[in-house]
Design a protein around this motif. Structure first.
Motif, short mmCIF file in Angstrom:
data_model
loop_
_atom_site.label_atom_id
_atom_site.label_comp_id
_atom_site.label_asym_id
_atom_site.label_seq_id
_atom_site.Cartn_x
_atom_site.Cartn_y
_atom_site.Cartn_z
N ALA A 87 0.83 -1.20 0.00
CA ALA A 87 0.00 0.00 0.00
C ALA A 87 0.87 1.25 0.00
CB ALA A 87 -0.93 -0.01 1.21
N GLU A 88 1.90 1.26 0.82
CA GLU A 88 2.80 2.42 0.89
C GLU A 88 3.43 2.71 -0.47
OE1 GLU A 88 7.14 3.50 2.86
OE2 GLU A 88 5.94 1.89 3.73
N LEU A 89 3.91 1.66 -1.15
CA LEU A 89 4.54 1.84 -2.45
C LEU A 89 3.53 2.28 -3.50
CD1 LEU A 89 6.86 -1.29 -2.35
CD2 LEU A 89 7.61 1.10 -2.30
N ALA A 90 2.32 1.72 -3.45
CA ALA A 90 1.28 2.12 -4.40
C ALA A 90 0.94 3.60 -4.24
CB ALA A 90 0.02 1.26 -4.19
N TRP A 91 0.82 4.05 -2.99
CA TRP A 91 0.55 5.47 -2.75
C TRP A 91 1.68 6.34 -3.28
CZ3 TRP A 91 -0.80 3.98 2.91
CH2 TRP A 91 -2.13 3.57 2.97
N ARG A 92 2.92 5.91 -3.06
CA ARG A 92 4.06 6.68 -3.54
C ARG A 92 4.01 6.86 -5.05
NH1 ARG A 92 9.50 4.42 -0.52
NH2 ARG A 92 8.87 4.80 1.65
N HIS A 93 3.51 5.84 -5.75
CA HIS A 93 3.42 5.91 -7.21
C HIS A 93 2.19 6.70 -7.68
CE1 HIS A 93 6.87 3.51 -8.20
NE2 HIS A 93 6.49 2.51 -7.42
N GLY A 94 1.32 7.08 -6.75
CA GLY A 94 0.21 7.96 -7.13
C GLY A 94 -1.17 7.37 -7.08
N VAL A 95 -1.30 6.10 -6.66
CA VAL A 95 -2.63 5.48 -6.57
C VAL A 95 -3.43 6.12 -5.44
CG1 VAL A 95 -3.83 3.32 -6.02
CG2 VAL A 95 -1.88 3.30 -7.58
N ASP A 96 -4.72 6.31 -5.66
CA ASP A 96 -5.56 6.96 -4.64
C ASP A 96 -5.96 6.03 -3.52
OD1 ASP A 96 -5.87 9.60 -5.89
OD2 ASP A 96 -6.93 8.51 -7.46
N GLY A 97 -6.25 4.77 -3.83
CA GLY A 97 -6.71 3.84 -2.80
C GLY A 97 -6.22 2.43 -3.06
N VAL A 98 -6.09 1.65 -1.99
CA VAL A 98 -5.68 0.25 -2.07
C VAL A 98 -6.72 -0.59 -1.34
CG1 VAL A 98 -3.93 -1.45 -1.41
CG2 VAL A 98 -3.23 0.84 -2.18
N CYS A 99 -7.19 -1.63 -2.01
CA CYS A 99 -8.14 -2.56 -1.40
C CYS A 99 -7.50 -3.94 -1.33
CB CYS A 99 -9.44 -2.63 -2.21
SG CYS A 99 -10.68 -3.73 -1.49
N VAL A 100 -7.49 -4.52 -0.14
CA VAL A 100 -6.93 -5.85 0.07
C VAL A 100 -8.06 -6.87 0.05
CG1 VAL A 100 -5.53 -7.32 1.56
CG2 VAL A 100 -5.12 -4.84 1.50
N LEU A 101 -8.06 -7.73 -0.97
CA LEU A 101 -9.07 -8.79 -1.04
C LEU A 101 -8.54 -10.03 -0.33
CD1 LEU A 101 -10.64 -8.85 -4.61
CD2 LEU A 101 -11.55 -7.88 -2.52
N SER A 102 -9.27 -10.52 0.65
CA SER A 102 -8.90 -11.75 1.31
C SER A 102 -9.17 -12.90 0.35
CB SER A 102 -9.70 -11.92 2.60
OG SER A 102 -9.38 -13.13 3.24
N PHE A 103 -8.11 -13.59 -0.08
CA PHE A 103 -8.29 -14.66 -1.05
C PHE A 103 -8.64 -15.94 -0.31
CE2 PHE A 103 -7.58 -17.70 -4.35
CZ PHE A 103 -7.97 -17.03 -5.50
N THR A 104 -9.89 -16.30 -0.38
CA THR A 104 -10.42 -17.46 0.32
C THR A 104 -10.80 -18.55 -0.69
OG1 THR A 104 -12.68 -16.61 0.17
CG2 THR A 104 -11.37 -15.96 2.12
N GLU A 105 -11.12 -19.73 -0.16
CA GLU A 105 -11.58 -20.80 -1.05
C GLU A 105 -12.88 -20.41 -1.73
OE1 GLU A 105 -11.77 -24.50 1.01
OE2 GLU A 105 -9.61 -24.58 1.42
N GLU A 106 -13.71 -19.66 -1.02
CA GLU A 106 -14.97 -19.20 -1.63
C GLU A 106 -14.70 -18.29 -2.81
OE1 GLU A 106 -19.03 -16.70 -0.42
OE2 GLU A 106 -17.38 -16.90 1.01
N LEU A 107 -13.76 -17.35 -2.65
CA LEU A 107 -13.41 -16.47 -3.76
C LEU A 107 -12.81 -17.26 -4.91
CD1 LEU A 107 -13.23 -13.52 -4.77
CD2 LEU A 107 -10.96 -13.39 -3.72
N ALA A 108 -12.00 -18.26 -4.59
CA ALA A 108 -11.36 -19.07 -5.62
C ALA A 108 -12.39 -19.86 -6.43
CB ALA A 108 -10.35 -20.02 -4.99
N ARG A 109 -13.54 -20.15 -5.84
CA ARG A 109 -14.56 -20.94 -6.54
C ARG A 109 -15.45 -20.09 -7.44
NH1 ARG A 109 -14.83 -23.84 -1.50
NH2 ARG A 109 -16.56 -22.50 -0.83
N LEU A 110 -15.36 -18.77 -7.36
CA LEU A 110 -16.21 -17.93 -8.21
C LEU A 110 -15.88 -18.14 -9.68
CD1 LEU A 110 -16.35 -14.43 -6.44
CD2 LEU A 110 -18.13 -16.17 -6.53
#
Length: 269
Positions: A87-110
């Motif tokens: 997140a720190e590096l992304a902000w330094r490069h100019g990104v406005d926001g960072v979202c962390v998606l928890s990668f779960t087995e449920e997400l993997a099955r989508l």
């Protein structure tokens, strides 16, 4: 972790439930972004360009833990950076926001269709998406860039693919895998060239003996091969570090303030 003072309000959302209900349309780039290396900065740069073209805020979406770890893929997933560091590096490069998606087995099955409809369009409010040319998504990685473009058109989402950046050898793609291989053979300078900066590990510092400090890092952190290295401490300047076969980091120092610290690997000693 707080956002840096960059003149705009940067955000870190730890999960989709933390996204504000009034979140507006975004230009989104999606990937693991482990290490935020030079290939990733190319993606971020294109994301910022699209954001300016559409006059929309930008969001970087990263996964934690690494998807390969969840699905059991036989590959090295040791972490080149913590989520906070990404997140720190992304902000330094100019990104406005960072979202962390928890990668779960449920997400993997989508399915690819459900991932785009529910996550990309529904939760992330993507008006445009920027991904690498080798991006895959959905159950068993069935979705690719071509499918993302088709699904994006269905939902009026512009999709931008970005070609992979070659690593320093001019042939191998600049990737987190390439950097891990550099570290595994102790080539911290090669890793730095691919990253665009020295490889850093973050942990908790303490004194461990006479003129010897130690840095304790999280399990699963990517470390260089056992050996002696020149390094730079975030609290103490240039020093020498011994990486042991057990993954211990022993630092030559007369005094090391206890607490959080970072260590940048510069070269073999």
């Amino acid at each position: 972790m707080t956002a840096p003072a960059t003149g705009r309000r940067s955000r870190l959302w730890r999960g989709l439930t933390e996204l504000p209900p009034d979140l507006g349309p975004q230009v989104v780039t999606i990937g693991v972004f482990d290490g935020v290396h030079r290939g990733h900065t190319r993606l971020i740069g294109r994301t910022l360009e699209v954001g300016r073209e559409h006059r929309l805020p930008t969001m970087l979406v990263t996964f934690d833990p690494h998807p390969a770890r969840v699905v059991g893929a036989p590959r090295d997933t040791t972490a080149l950076s913590t989520v906070d560091r990404r997140a720190e590096l992304a902000w330094r490069h100019g990104v406005d926001g960072v979202c962390v998606l928890s990668f779960t087995e449920e997400l993997a099955r989508l399915s690819p269709e459900a991932f785009v409809e529910r996550i990309v369009v529904g939760d992330l409010r993507a008006a445009a998406v920027v991904v690498g040319a080798n991006f895959t998504f959905g159950h068993q990685a069935r979705g690719d860039l071509a499918m993302l473009r088709r699904l994006g058109a269905r939902h009026d989402v512009a999709v931008h693919g970005v070609d992979l950046l070659p690593a320093t050898d001019g042939h191998t793609p600049c990737s987190s895998t390439f950097i891990r291989r550099c570290l595994a053979r102790g080539d911290v300078e090669g890793a730095a060239r691919a990253l665009g900066r020295p490889h850093r590990v973050d942990g908790l510092a303490r004194m461990a003996g006479w003129r010897t400090g130690a840095l304790t890092v999280e399990d699963g952190t990517a470390l260089p091969a056992p050996g002696s290295y020149r390094a730079r401490l975030s609290k103490g300047g240039i020093t020498f570090v011994q990486v042991t076969a057990r993954g211990q980091l022993l630092i030559r120092t007369a005094a090391l303030p206890p607490g959080p610290a970072g260590l940048d690997f510069l070269s073999r000693a």
